[in-house]
Design an enzyme around this catalytic site. Structure first.
Site, PDB file in Angstrom:
ATOM      1  N   TYR A 138      29.236 -29.290 -32.534  1.00  0.00           N
ATOM      2  CA  TYR A 138      28.932 -30.633 -32.030  1.00  0.00           C
ATOM      3  C   TYR A 138      30.165 -31.511 -31.879  1.00  0.00           C
ATOM      4  O   TYR A 138      30.057 -32.662 -31.474  1.00  0.00           O
ATOM      5  CB  TYR A 138      27.945 -31.332 -32.972  1.00  0.00           C
ATOM      6  CG  TYR A 138      26.505 -30.900 -32.769  1.00  0.00           C
ATOM      7  CD1 TYR A 138      26.097 -29.619 -33.113  1.00  0.00           C
ATOM      8  CD2 TYR A 138      25.562 -31.775 -32.242  1.00  0.00           C
ATOM      9  CE1 TYR A 138      24.782 -29.224 -32.930  1.00  0.00           C
ATOM     10  CE2 TYR A 138      24.242 -31.385 -32.059  1.00  0.00           C
ATOM     11  CZ  TYR A 138      23.864 -30.107 -32.409  1.00  0.00           C
ATOM     12  OH  TYR A 138      22.564 -29.722 -32.229  1.00  0.00           O
ATOM     13  N   ASP A 223      20.184 -15.540 -39.091  1.00  0.00           N
ATOM     14  CA  ASP A 223      19.081 -14.822 -38.436  1.00  0.00           C
ATOM     15  C   ASP A 223      18.046 -14.385 -39.465  1.00  0.00           C
ATOM     16  O   ASP A 223      16.833 -14.559 -39.272  1.00  0.00           O
ATOM     17  CB  ASP A 223      19.604 -13.646 -37.590  1.00  0.00           C
ATOM     18  CG  ASP A 223      20.671 -12.812 -38.285  1.00  0.00           C
ATOM     19  OD1 ASP A 223      21.085 -13.175 -39.407  1.00  0.00           O
ATOM     20  OD2 ASP A 223      21.089 -11.787 -37.706  1.00  0.00           O
TER      21      ASP A 223
HETATM   22  C1  IPM Z   1      18.285 -33.393 -33.509  1.00  0.00           C
HETATM   23  C2  IPM Z   1      18.364 -33.375 -32.023  1.00  0.00           C
HETATM   24  C3  IPM Z   1      19.782 -33.731 -31.598  1.00  0.00           C
HETATM   25  C4  IPM Z   1      20.711 -32.701 -32.191  1.00  0.00           C
HETATM   26  C5  IPM Z   1      19.987 -33.860 -30.090  1.00  0.00           C
HETATM   27  C6  IPM Z   1      18.986 -34.807 -29.468  1.00  0.00           C
HETATM   28  C7  IPM Z   1      21.385 -34.250 -29.742  1.00  0.00           C
HETATM   29  O1  IPM Z   1      17.971 -32.146 -31.517  1.00  0.00           O
HETATM   30  O2  IPM Z   1      18.434 -34.476 -34.104  1.00  0.00           O
HETATM   31  O3  IPM Z   1      18.081 -32.341 -34.104  1.00  0.00           O
HETATM   32  O4  IPM Z   1      20.938 -31.643 -31.580  1.00  0.00           O
HETATM   33  O5  IPM Z   1      21.221 -32.925 -33.279  1.00  0.00           O
END
Ligand code: IPM
Ligand code: MN
Length: 359
Positions: A138, A223
């Site tokens: 991320y 997994d």
């Molecule tokens: C979550 C959501 C978010 C993430 C998205 C909307 C960016 O799926 O809070 O789990 O991937 O973290």
């Protein structure tokens, strides 16, 4: 003097405002009962504002959020905005800006709730996922080479820093230690393939474990973790994992606990400002119909109370929700609860009323 909490509210898009309203109703009741006060400070971040003005998170709003005691979020996501813009520009942006490095997601089957797992009862499904929330895949590190050609290269790098991994795993140990359950922490990773990133995770996990003698530990590849969450969910107490794996296994967890109608989470910065949310989306097709289930938002409100230190109110909120799922709701699905959104909020308040005095 009674305690006063300054809560920034982001009702957001779709059904977000409807479910947040029910959460506020329940929290207001508890604040009066237990003698603390909540001052709600609302901001209209979300798809509508973005479409009108191009704003995602303006500096003035960010300033207010930084000054809040906690943030209460409904949902972000709008059918007329290209996927990714609001998620990245608002949700992920807030997680990063406020350094909310933990995403805490309880997976608990409440009584009376249908689970797709055959022969599993509430005593079998009660664990918590501690998801790292600011790094890994991320982090936004990557790029394209020769985009749009047949020689294209797309890179998306998983960033794992010692500091980020250490503070996440340390939090997970501390959290496991504080649980009233059997105090077992599972590392969920993929050490057989991610031999750099998850080597770091495994070393930190083992090193820190020496400081928490009362916490037992084990390890599962991600997994296999998905397999065991379905076959033997009772094996888990607390699971710690990276951002991407945590995203995936917590949707699996949400289904196991009865669906998005009940799944709540907290984006935590233990040293800063934390944000609480139902983990489902904005459910555009149910917007304004008074049929969406507000329990996930109400439970997120409970997590917020716990975080603010109002433990008795938080425990009673959860007990009231459990009473409602056990004795009232026909289903947790939107439109099938046997009650409207507002009525479900009222049911929770009635259960709290029936419990009598608080502290
Ligand atoms: C979550 C959501 C978010 C993430 C998205 C909307 C960016 O799926 O809070 O789990 O991937 O973290
Ligand atoms: Mn997700």
């Amino acid at each position: 003097m009674s305690k006063q909490y300054n809560v920034a509210v982001l009702p957001g898009d779709g059904t977000g405002p409807e479910v947040v309203r029910e959460g506020q109703k329940v929290l207001e009741f508890l604040s009066k009962r237990d003698g603390f006060s909540l001052s709600w400070n609302e901001h209209d971040l979300g798809g509508d504002r973005y479409l009108k003005s191009g704003d995602l998170v303006p500096d003035s709003v960010l300033k207010d959020l930084r000054a809040a005691d906690a943030i209460y979020l409904g949902a972000i996501g709008h059918p007329d905005v290209k996927p990714g813009i609001l998620e990245k520009g608002i949700l992920l942006n807030l997680r990063f800006e406020l350094d909310q490095y933990i995403n805490l997601r309880p997976v608990k089957l409440y009584p009376g709730v249908w689970t797709p797992l055959k022969d599993k009862e509430p005593e079998h499904i009660d664990f918590v996922v501690v998801r790292e929330n600011t790094e890994g895949l991320y982090s936004g590190v990557g790029g394209f080479l020769k985009k749009g050609t047949t020689d294209e290269v797309a890179l998306q790098t998983s960033v794992n820093t010692y500091k980020g991994v250490e503070r996440c795993i340390r939090y997970a140990y501390e959290y496991t230690q504080s649980r009233r359950t059997r105090k077992n922490l599972t590392l969920c990773a993929k050490t057989n393939v991610l031999t750099f990133a998850h080597d770091l995770w495994e070393r930190v996990f083992n090193d820190l474990g020496k400081q928490y003698a009362d916490v037992t530990t084990d390890y599962t590849h991600v997994d296999a973790c998905c397999m065991w969450m379905i076959k033997n969910p009772e094996w888990f107490d607390v699971i710690v994992t990276d951002n991407m794996f945590g995203d995936i296994i917590t949707d699996l967890g949400a289904m196991v606990q009865g669906g998005m109608g009940i799944a709540a989470g907290g984006n935590l910065n233990p040293e800063g400002v934390s944000m609480f949310e139902p983990i489902g989306g904005s459910a555009p097709k149910y917007t304004g119909k008074n049929v969406i289930n507000p329990l996930a938002a109400i439970c997120a409100g409970g997590m917020m109370l716990d975080h603010l230190g109002e433990r008795k109110a938080a425990d009673d909120l959860e007990a009231a929700v459990m009473k409602v799922t056990a004795t009232k709701l026909k289903s947790l699905a939107a439109g099938k609860m046997g009650y409207s959104t507002q009525e479900v909020g009222d049911l929770v308040v009635e259960e709290l009323q029936a419990m009598g005095a608080g502290v």
